[in-house]
Design a protein around this motif. Structure first.
Motif, mmCIF file in Angstrom:
data_model
loop_
_atom_site.group_PDB
_atom_site.id
_atom_site.type_symbol
_atom_site.label_atom_id
_atom_site.label_comp_id
_atom_site.label_asym_id
_atom_site.label_seq_id
_atom_site.Cartn_x
_atom_site.Cartn_y
_atom_site.Cartn_z
ATOM 1 N N UNK A 63 0.829 -1.215 0.000
ATOM 2 C CA UNK A 63 0.000 0.000 0.000
ATOM 3 C C UNK A 63 0.860 1.260 0.000
ATOM 4 N N UNK A 64 1.887 1.280 0.837
ATOM 5 C CA UNK A 64 2.764 2.452 0.915
ATOM 6 C C UNK A 64 3.525 2.656 -0.391
ATOM 7 N N UNK A 65 3.936 1.575 -1.001
ATOM 8 C CA UNK A 65 4.655 1.674 -2.275
ATOM 9 C C UNK A 65 3.729 2.199 -3.374
ATOM 10 N N UNK A 66 2.504 1.713 -3.399
ATOM 11 C CA UNK A 66 1.552 2.125 -4.431
ATOM 12 C C UNK A 66 1.098 3.577 -4.280
ATOM 13 N N UNK A 67 1.180 4.086 -3.076
ATOM 14 C CA UNK A 67 0.659 5.432 -2.814
ATOM 15 C C UNK A 67 1.730 6.461 -2.477
#
Length: 248
Positions: A63-67
């Motif tokens: 999630x952190x990588x995608x956002x």
């Protein structure tokens, strides 16, 4: 500003929503809890944010990588507790190497939605020379922190249902103290975190504060009226918060 967000909890009170996802990614009115909390910290100027993980931790990493494009001015790190869940105090101590040891750390939870002015809280912490500053409010709960009325310094804890106390305060002395509930948001100096225990220890941060409150300056600040605060750690509270958000 440097900050830590606790996102490693098992989320047992949010089951069955957390049977297949971490508590931090449970959607609140269509947006993951963690996203809402990071958005607030980011808007308040947090330029280093550490998120700890355990339960379904890879989902949070993804999630952190995608956002990451949404928080381009902030350095977001992951403190990995997938091998051993360390509780809030142990988790903070475990992540200490990510932070500048000369700057206070603003700490929050992924299951607490609050729009308190974090920069104002940080300024108060620094100007008053505190080792830690706890955001508190009056609310109905059996578990209350005890503060000196004049100095607002932490002196103990009480469970009003069982009469259990911590911090060296006797039940008969309760009328001498202000009783307030912790909001889950606080500012703490890295030097104080180092005194809480040894790396790898499992302990809650509130218990650590209560152990050392007589020898360190741990002060409270009331959450001012007009600011939102929701504990979204249960299904019932999550739905209640969603209704409030949707009605605004």
């Amino acid at each position: 500003m440097q900050a830590m967000i606790f996102a490693a909890g098992l989320g047992t009170r949010l089951r069955p929503l957390t049977d297949n996802m971490p508590k931090a990614l449970v959607p609140l009115a269509g947006k993951p809890m963690l996203e809402r909390v990071i958005d607030h910290f980011y808007s308040e100027g947090a330029r280093r944010i550490v998120v700890n993980i355990h339960h379904f931790g890879q989902q949070i990493i993804d999630f952190l990588e995608e956002n990451k494009h949404r928080w381009t001015e902030s350095d977001i790190e992951v403190s990995d507790e997938r091998g051993l869940l360390l509780d809030t105090g142990g988790g903070l101590l475990n992540a200490l190497h990510y932070f500048d040891e000369h700057e206070p750390i603003v700490v929050g939870n992924a299951d607490v939605l609050c729009n308190a002015p974090l920069q104002k809280l940080l300024k108060y912490h620094i100007e008053n020379g505190n080792d830690a500053t706890l955001l508190i409010r009056r609310r109905e709960t059996n578990r209350q922190l005890l503060f000196e009325r004049q100095t607002h310094l932490l002196r103990g804890w009480v469970n009003l249902k069982t009469s259990e106390t911590k911090g060296g305060v006797d039940v008969v002395d309760l009328p001498d103290y202000d009783q307030k509930a912790f909001c889950g948001i606080h500012v703490v100096n890295p030097s104080l975190v180092k005194e809480m225990g040894d790396k790898g220890d499992i302990f809650g941060v509130t218990d650590a504060y209560l152990r050392i409150c007589r020898t360190h300056r741990i002060q409270s600040v009331d959450l001012e009226t007009g600011y939102m605060w929701y504990d979204i750690g249960t299904i019932e509270k999550l739905h209640c918060c969603e209704k409030e958000i949707m009605n605004k």
